[in-house]
Write an enzyme that holds these catalytic residues in place. Sequence first.
Site, PDB file in Angstrom:
ATOM      1  N   TYR A 170     -20.642   3.112  80.451  1.00 21.66           N
ATOM      2  CA  TYR A 170     -19.732   4.168  80.500  1.00 21.66           C
ATOM      3  C   TYR A 170     -20.532   5.304  79.773  1.00 21.66           C
ATOM      4  CZ  TYR A 170     -15.536   7.132  80.457  1.00 21.66           C
ATOM      5  OH  TYR A 170     -14.460   8.295  80.552  1.00 21.66           O
ATOM      6  N   LYS A 174     -21.996   8.811  81.063  1.00 18.91           N
ATOM      7  CA  LYS A 174     -21.271  10.170  80.792  1.00 18.91           C
ATOM      8  C   LYS A 174     -22.528  10.990  80.055  1.00 18.91           C
ATOM      9  CE  LYS A 174     -17.454   9.221  82.381  1.00 18.91           C
ATOM     10  NZ  LYS A 174     -17.097  10.055  83.655  1.00 18.91           N
TER      11      LYS A 174
END
Length: 273
Positions: A170, A174
């Site tokens: 993650y 991002k």
Amino acid sequence: MSDEIAVLIGTGSIGVAVARRAAVGRTLLLADYNSAQLETTADLLRGEGYDVRTRITDVSDRAAVTALADTAAGLGQVARVVHAAGVSPVQAGTDRVVHVDLLGTAYVLDAFGAVIAPGGSGIVIASMAGHLGPGFAPELEHALAYAGVDELADLPALDPGTIGNSGAAYVLAKRANALRVQAAAISWGERGSRINCLSPGIISTPFARDEMTGPNAAGYQAMITTSAAGRMGTPAEVADLAALLLGPTGSFITGTDILIDGGVIAAQKAGKL
């Protein structure tokens, strides 16, 4: 029906809040992987007076994203694009996070960069997670930003065994979102349009509540209590900033990533977390 189209990809709370601003006076094309949520959101927004169309789309499928962009262009001038689809580390494993959050964003930027109308604008909703930690090697960051979508999918750094757990995936995804948006500003600009990235912190949404009941719940609470704001944010606050970036007031802003986290990253960098 308006001849201008707004597109919302991902019908979570933040995306819907932004779309309420972006779709005023425009036809709104909603896209989501979850058909039930898609129709529920469409009915809600129709009840609020919006002209809504829907299309089931899995952003991890490049062909599906291209078809969505073609559908939008077939409806009219694509004036606004809001990409808010994603999965959290609690909701999905490493491979799925990479395919939805990282590759899916690359597919959206490419496909809609080919159909966005002159004067149009777009927003990618990323996360403050992309600002956590020391960052990544310059060579990897360059590849995440500029590699063609086929090359991107084949990067050794995106192999689940190399990344590790879904939380690490993650953070990587991002960070890649912000880098990819900066790179895409060039091709979008050639069409007379703009693209930016927003990196929200802990916003009060079902998505965040999933995380706050997961294995990292204590860490999330610590982020809130040590941040300057001392609270979670709201989808409306993210929508206020998105409206500025999408509209004429933000006409000199493109290719940037704006952190909207209540000061969590500031606290982290100061050693308070």
